[in-house]
Design an enzyme around this catalytic site. Structure first.
Site, PDB file in Angstrom:
ATOM      1  N   HIS A 104       0.913  -1.398  -0.198  1.00 34.09           N
ATOM      2  CA  HIS A 104       0.041   0.117  -0.016  1.00 34.09           C
ATOM      3  C   HIS A 104       0.627   1.329   0.055  1.00 34.09           C
ATOM      4  O   HIS A 104       0.600   2.150   0.786  1.00 34.09           O
ATOM      5  CB  HIS A 104      -0.794   0.166   1.360  1.00 34.09           C
ATOM      6  CG  HIS A 104      -2.079  -1.080   1.132  1.00 34.09           C
ATOM      7  ND1 HIS A 104      -2.464  -1.604  -0.051  1.00 34.09           N
ATOM      8  CD2 HIS A 104      -2.847  -1.860   2.141  1.00 34.09           C
ATOM      9  CE1 HIS A 104      -3.479  -2.455   0.320  1.00 34.09           C
ATOM     10  NE2 HIS A 104      -3.651  -2.615   1.475  1.00 34.09           N
ATOM     11  N   HIS A 177      -9.863   2.219  -0.004  1.00 30.41           N
ATOM     12  CA  HIS A 177      -9.811   1.029   0.729  1.00 30.41           C
ATOM     13  C   HIS A 177     -10.874   0.967   2.072  1.00 30.41           C
ATOM     14  O   HIS A 177     -10.593   0.640   3.338  1.00 30.41           O
ATOM     15  CB  HIS A 177      -8.374   0.851   1.664  1.00 30.41           C
ATOM     16  CG  HIS A 177      -8.134  -0.135   1.943  1.00 30.41           C
ATOM     17  ND1 HIS A 177      -8.918  -1.110   3.022  1.00 30.41           N
ATOM     18  CD2 HIS A 177      -6.860  -1.345   1.893  1.00 30.41           C
ATOM     19  CE1 HIS A 177      -7.954  -2.641   3.149  1.00 30.41           C
ATOM     20  NE2 HIS A 177      -7.011  -2.239   2.400  1.00 30.41           N
ATOM     21  N   GLU A 314     -11.734  -3.640  -3.105  1.00 30.14           N
ATOM     22  CA  GLU A 314     -10.805  -2.843  -3.479  1.00 30.14           C
ATOM     23  C   GLU A 314     -10.280  -2.980  -5.024  1.00 30.14           C
ATOM     24  O   GLU A 314      -9.737  -3.828  -5.352  1.00 30.14           O
ATOM     25  CB  GLU A 314      -9.261  -2.793  -2.769  1.00 30.14           C
ATOM     26  CG  GLU A 314      -9.329  -2.786  -1.206  1.00 30.14           C
ATOM     27  CD  GLU A 314      -8.206  -3.714  -0.761  1.00 30.14           C
ATOM     28  OE1 GLU A 314      -7.130  -3.373  -0.923  1.00 30.14           O
ATOM     29  OE2 GLU A 314      -8.699  -4.491   0.022  1.00 30.14           O
TER      30      GLU A 314
HETATM   31  C1  BGC Z   1      -4.545  -6.417   1.930  1.00 32.11           C
HETATM   32  C2  BGC Z   1      -4.672  -7.190   3.208  1.00 32.11           C
HETATM   33  C3  BGC Z   1      -4.167  -6.255   4.252  1.00 32.11           C
HETATM   34  C4  BGC Z   1      -5.300  -5.057   4.365  1.00 32.11           C
HETATM   35  C5  BGC Z   1      -5.133  -4.129   5.067  1.00 32.11           C
HETATM   36  C6  BGC Z   1      -5.632  -5.288   1.901  1.00 32.11           C
HETATM   37  O1  BGC Z   1      -5.604  -4.586   0.708  1.00 32.11           O
HETATM   38  O2  BGC Z   1      -4.783  -7.316   0.867  1.00 32.11           O
HETATM   39  O3  BGC Z   1      -3.638  -8.113   3.094  1.00 32.11           O
HETATM   40  O4  BGC Z   1      -4.140  -6.747   5.323  1.00 32.11           O
HETATM   41  O5  BGC Z   1      -5.266  -4.298   2.868  1.00 32.11           O
HETATM   42  O6  BGC Z   1      -3.886  -3.554   5.353  1.00 32.11           O
END
Ligand code: BGC
Length: 350
Positions: A104, A177, A314
């Site tokens: 991310h 998200h 997402e």
């Molecule tokens: C990821 C997860 C992660 C979550 C929060 C998602 O996009 O695929 O593995 O724990 O985001 O960070």
């Protein structure tokens, strides 16, 4: 659109909360800290609204540790294996903030940046958020100029338009998200929510959640959501992929015919009758079922966010695309404009 104070950054900078309301009386609030959707009120079958996203009452909650609640995620949403990739022969290293991988956008991704907000409402309330990610920020090349417009239509749609340009070759993957619970935030888990995903294939992962490169048919697997199925129906099956993800934490290959928005997913809470539909132009969608929520986070109104108490859909380019030549292109070149749209729709009658 109205603007109120949401709190102050540690350096004293003021952060705002913007309220968008449509003619149906549906309300969304968004902060310029991380471009986060803070609350989103959606109607049930009787027209009663509930706030269906996880979050905090004010900025201080977001400044403490939180798993990207409501955030705009970038420069590269989801994972890049070992935090490295090559562009035009140059190797780049970005922070490995999730085991061996980058997650991310790094230590301080777009979700932790202050965006510049502007009311650009025309027929619909619309909030424009812009952010200039400098060359080298979190290890990524190129000055990247990002613009996101959130609009709330009279069909109860939160539309998110993403555009970006760069002055150097870079990699790019932008998403929102938000964590959804259609029974209302903090109101139990999402295992009874009925989910449909318009995907014939998904991208299986290894034990560190990096796609192997395979596009695997969903036929006969717990990843087949082409017909509505309860999220909890197969989530604990004895299946290696579900074990790696600790539940669903996988990218699905959206069935696209040509370009344009396509109905990607539908979620329905049988109890309240609340429905969410997700449409996107993006090639993939990550289904994440809140497997890392464990009740330690107390959110809006003091609600406790327990295990699997929300799901994320997402919309995105596939994780680790920069290292997977067979995945859709996730690079942006100077002179080109990145453009994607996602819509979260909450139909009034079901
Ligand atoms: C990821 C997860 C992660 C979550 C929060 C998602 O996009 O695929 O593995 O724990 O985001 O960070």
């Amino acid at each position: 659109m109205t603007k109120t104070s949401f709190g102050k950054m540690p350096d004293g900078q003021s952060i705002d909360l913007y309220t968008l309301i449509n003619r149906q009386g549906i309300k969304v609030t968004i902060t310029n800290y991380g471009g986060r959707v803070v609350s989103l009120f959606a109607p049930d079958r009787a027209g009663r609204v509930a706030d269906v996203v996880l979050g905090f009452d004010d900025l201080s909650g977001y400044l403490a540790q939180n798993p990207y609640f409501g955030a705009l995620v970038g420069r590269y949403a989801n994972r890049i294996a070992n935090g490295e990739f090559k562009l035009e022969g140059t190797e780049y290293h970005v922070p490995q903030n999730d085991g061996p991988n980058a997650l991310h956008g790094g230590i301080r991704g777009f979700d932790k940046r202050v965006w510049t907000a502007r009311d650009v409402s025309k027929e619909n309330p619309s909030l424009e958020l812009t952010y200039l990610s400098k060359d080298g920020e979190e290890g990524y090349p190129g000055n990247l100029s990002v613009k996101v417009i959130y609009s709330l239509t009279d069909n109860n749609e939160l539309q998110i338009d993403y555009t970006a340009t760069t002055d150097k070759d870079t990699v790019l993957n932008l998403t929102n998200h938000s964590y959804f619970n259609l029974a209302g935030q903090g109101n139990g888990n999402i295992l009874n929510h009925q989910l449909t995903i318009n995907a014939d294939r998904f991208t299986p992962i290894n034990s560190t959640l990096i796609p192997t490169g395979e596009l695997r048919p969903v036929d006969g697997t717990p990843f087949d959501f082409r017909q509505p199925a309860a999220i909890g129906a197969r989530i604990n099956d004895d299946n290696e992929q579900l074990k790696f993800g600790k539940g669903y934490d996988h990218n699905f290959v959206v069935n696209h015919k040509g370009t344009g928005l396509v109905l990607t997913a539908r979620v329905r809470d049988p109890e309240s009758g609340r429905v969410m539909e997700v449409l996107t132009t993006q090639p993939g969608v990550q289904l994440y079922t809140g497997n890392f929520l464990d009740g330690t986070i107390h959110g809006k109104g003091g609600k406790v966010y327990g295990y699997r108490s929300a799901l994320c859909l997402e919309t995105q380019h596939f994780p680790n695309s920069p290292n997977q030549p067979n995945f859709p292109f996730a690079e942006l070149k100077p002179g080109k404009t990145f453009q994607e749209t996602t819509v979260y729709r909450f139909p009034a009658t079901q």
